[in-house]
Structure formats: C-alpha cells, structure tokens
Enzyme design. Sequence first.
Site: not given
Ligand code: AMP
Length: 221
Positions: A19, A94, A162, A129, A173
């Site tokens: 994404k 999400r 990360r 990654r 996740r």
């Molecule tokens: P991402 O970089 O989009 O994979 O997000 C990394 C982490 O940030 C996720 O595993 C969540 O802990 C938190 N996070 C990001 N976006 C959201 C969201 N819309 N709702 C809740 N937690 C989020």
Amino acid sequence: MENGLLMKMIFLGAPGAGKGTQAEIVSEKYSLPAISTGAIIREAIKNQTEMGKAAKSYTESGALVPDEVVIGIIKERLAMDDCKNGFILDGFPRTVPQAEALDNMGVKIDLVINIDVPDEKIVERMSGRRVCSRCGASYHTKYNPSNKGDICEKCENELQIRKDDAPEVVLSRLKTYHEQTEPLIEFYSKLGVLETVIGQEEVADTTALTLGVIEAKRQGR
Ligand code: AMP
C-alpha cells in the site's frame, strides 16, 4: 507528474501488501498528498510526543492504536490545505468504526483500492523490508532495493528494519488485519467504490494495475 486528478482514495490491504509503495508512486504522479497514519505514528514515537508514548506499546506488539487516537490524527491532517482537492489514505481506516468516523466527518471517498496479497507472500515480503527512519522511504532487499545498498536513495540515511517487521509481530499484525481490517472490504464494496488489485511480484506490475483502476475510475468506466 500529472495534474487534474481530484480524487479521495484509500489504499487497503494487509500490512506489507505494498500500500505504502503504491501510495507514494500515485502521490507523485498525480500530485496528491499520501497520508500514512503508520508513518505519523512512527514519527511521534521517535519524537516521544504524548501521542507517540501512548501509541508505542500497541504498534510495537502489532496491535492497532485505539480508534479515537488515529481518528484525531486524520481529522487534523485532512483539515490541512493540501487535502482540499484530494488525497490518498494509506493505512487508514483500519477498522469499521474508523471508516464510519471518516464518513461522519463528511469525507466522501471516490475510490478504495484493495491490494490483495496472500499471507505466505506477506511474511516473505516483510522479512526483506527496509525503511529510512529519516524520510520514511520504504525498500525491499529483493523486490525494490535501494540503488545505494543499505543507504536511502533519497536522503542517504542508513536503512533499518522496522521493529514491527520482526516475524512474530508480523503474524500478530496479520491476525489483526484479518479480524479488524478485512471487514472494510465488504463495507466499501457495498458503497460501490471498491476495486481489487492483485499484488504482483514486481512493484511496477502492481503499479500498472493500480493506475489502470484509477484511470478507469477517472473516465467513469
Ligand atoms: P503501517 O505503517 O500502516 O503498517 O502501520 C504501523 C502501525 O501503526 C500499525 O501496526 C498500528 O499499530 C499503527 N496504525 C497505523 N494506522 C493505524 C490505524 N488506522 N488504526 C490503528 N492503528 C494504526
């Protein structure tokens, strides 16, 4: 860069489906801001802000940050001037309550692109990654390597893994994704705005499919 796309888009998909990578490419091509709640949260954790401190334990264990926190982040970000004509949301919403909150803010989404990648592939992808902690750029050792090796192409900072890409966190996740985020596929499908793109091995191939969906939408096909 190509102007003239006034579209409010969401990129949906499992963590590691691509994404963020696609959102960045589309953002540059159409001059639309790409908004990643994950990146905003990681920045807040790095800067040890109040929000960052509250979010840290959730994010690092693979759980979602509470809805009210991320809804607050998005409300603030979408109120900024650069979002007036359109934007790309990467990683938000999400959960169904987050999608409902977006709707209650009066935000009318034009297109939701669901990037579909099977779980086995996700696990393989996450292990390769690499991210830049300074500018947030994302790479993959096999599928999207930096042309400078372990160094960011854009800002020459050293690339990192990360914390939440550790294998045990990835499984957690994915579980969170299936339980809490996957229902959004039906949510947006019912609204008639969902299009699915099958994630390909090569980034450029996924991009071609993604741009095809966007152009079809733009031309009302
Ligand atoms: P991402 O970089 O989009 O994979 O997000 C990394 C982490 O940030 C996720 O595993 C969540 O802990 C938190 N996070 C990001 N976006 C959201 C969201 N819309 N709702 C809740 N937690 C989020």
